[in-house]
Every structure is written in C-alpha cells, then in structure tokens.
Design a protein around this motif. Structure first.
Motif: not given
Length: 256
Positions: A210-224, A229-243
């Motif tokens: 999972w490679k991150p794109g050029r834009t780091e801004f992630f609209p977490e509150s709006d997507l939640n 859902e809750t903590a979608l941004g944290q879920s992305r941060q935990n897996r970003k760069g991993e498989a």
C-alpha cells in the motif's frame, strides 16, 4: 600465525559464498543473510559454552580461537545489517521509481434543472352536494439519497462509489453509506480516492504494498460520518506502507 590465517581465509570464504548465494537467489536474499548470521552467532556461542572452543587454556590465550569467535560475531552483525539495508533500499527504490498512477476521472454532466412551474387548474364548482369534500391528491413519498458534500464531492468519488454499490461492496442506508467489507479495505478505497494511494507489486516479496499518494490530506471526519465508522484515518495510517489489505483486488477493480 598459521592457524590465524586459516581462520581468516575460512571467514572470507564463508562471506563470499553467502553473498554469492544471496545474489543468485534474490527472492530469498534477506532470508539467506539472516540464516547465515544466526548460524554464525548461535553456533559460536554454543561452541564456547560447551567448551569445544576455549579462548583461554593452559594459562595462555589462544589467539586463533579468539580471532575466529570475533570474526564470527562481526560477520553475523554485518549480514543482519546487510539484509535489512538491502530490504529497505528495495522498498525505497520501488516507491521513488514508481510513476504516479493516473486515476480515471469520469466527467459528470450537469443537467440544468428548470424550476418547476406551478400550473393552477380551474376546478369546476359542483352545482349540487356542496357539502361533499373533494379527495385530496396523494402525497408522493420522497426517497432519501446520499449526497456527497464539500470536499467529498469529487468526480472520482462519485464514479467509484457508484461502482462499489453496483458490486455489492456498499449500499445506501438513508443519508449515509453502509460498508459491507472490512474497515481496512474501506480506508484503502478512500485513500485511493482522496489521497491518490496505489498498490505496488513487489516481485521479490511476491505481494503488493500500500503506497501513499502525493496528497496526504485525508478527510477522516467527513468519511467517518458518511460511512458511520470511526478512526478510518488511523486505519489508513496503520496499514500505509505495509501489505495491501485482504480483498484489495475488489477495490482495485473499481478504478479500472
């Protein structure tokens, strides 16, 4: 002196053999270096602990044994460092050499909606039965739909969400969406839409990252709020760069 030279040449030969094997079998390069490093470290420690190798014997220091043990430990650390350095360099190379993936953008035609015109119809007055009430027209039920607001409303988001609903990955529930897969997969899809994240396949590791794109801004509150859902941004941060998460092919197909 002869014994010390023999030890030196044995260590050099082992190091050369290890690097040749690692070079020939690049797919298992990291595993080979780690295996040899652990073999040297553990083997030397066991031989010392069992008394097979004795650094100090008969009141004298055996310099050949001391040199061999020192070189074994040194080589083990060098192999471990080389394994991790090579693995890290490979991942950085994959990230920097990857050209940015152009996300398909579908232009949504905006239809001009003409304001409704109210037409008053003249109803004939009944001559008889003045007390009879005229039936009222039935009120049509207005079905509530999800409308993307603000920064969530992009052409790519409209396209991908529509395809995800069609594939059964999500559905509309009132004024929000319900996601039918894992939270990590939802964060992966939203990261691809709003941050330009993308999967990078590693032939050596035989898996995608999972490679991150050029834009780091992630609209977490709006997507939640949109997906309840809750903590979608944290879920992305935990897996970003991993498989990539399990089932990522379902999401990748939405962008084709």
């Amino acid at each position: 002196m002869t014994a010390m030279l023999q030890v030196v040449f044995m260590v050099i030969g082992l190091a050369v053999l290890t690097f040749v094997l690692a070079f020939l079998f690049r797919k298992w390069q990291r595993a080979i270096l780690w295996a040899v490093a652990l073999l040297l470290f553990v083997g030397a420690s066991i031989l010392l602990g069992a008394g097979v190798l004795k650094i100090y014997e008969n009141g004298m220091i055996d310099h050949a044994v001391l040199l061999g043990i020192t070189l074994a430990y040194a080589c083990s650390f060098i192999f471990i460092y080389g394994a991790e350095k090579t693995n890290k360099a490979l991942h950085q190379k994959c990230s920097t050499s990857e050209t940015s993936i152009t996300q398909p953008v579908q232009v949504v035609d905006e239809e001009l909606v003409q304001p409704e015109q109210t037409i008053e119809e003249e109803l004939p007055q009944p001559e008889q039965d003045n007390n009879e009430e005229l039936p009222l027209p039935a009120l049509e039920e207005v079905e509530e739909h999800v409308e993307l607001q603000g920064r969530l409303n992009t052409p790519l988001a409209l396209q991908v969400f529509a395809r995800a609903i069609e594939k059964g990955l999500m559905e509309e529930v009132g004024n929000h969406y319900k996601w039918n897969e894992s939270k990590a997969l939802l964060a992966y899809m939203c990261g691809r839409i709003y941050c330009g994240d993308y999967p990078k396949y590693s032939a050596r590791e035989v898996k995608s990252y999972w490679k991150p794109g050029r834009t780091e801004f992630f609209p977490e509150s709006d997507l939640n709020a949109l997906f309840q859902e809750t903590a979608l941004g944290q879920s992305r941060q935990n897996r970003k760069g991993e498989a990539v998460p399990m089932g990522s092919k379902k999401v990748d197909d939405l962008f084709e």
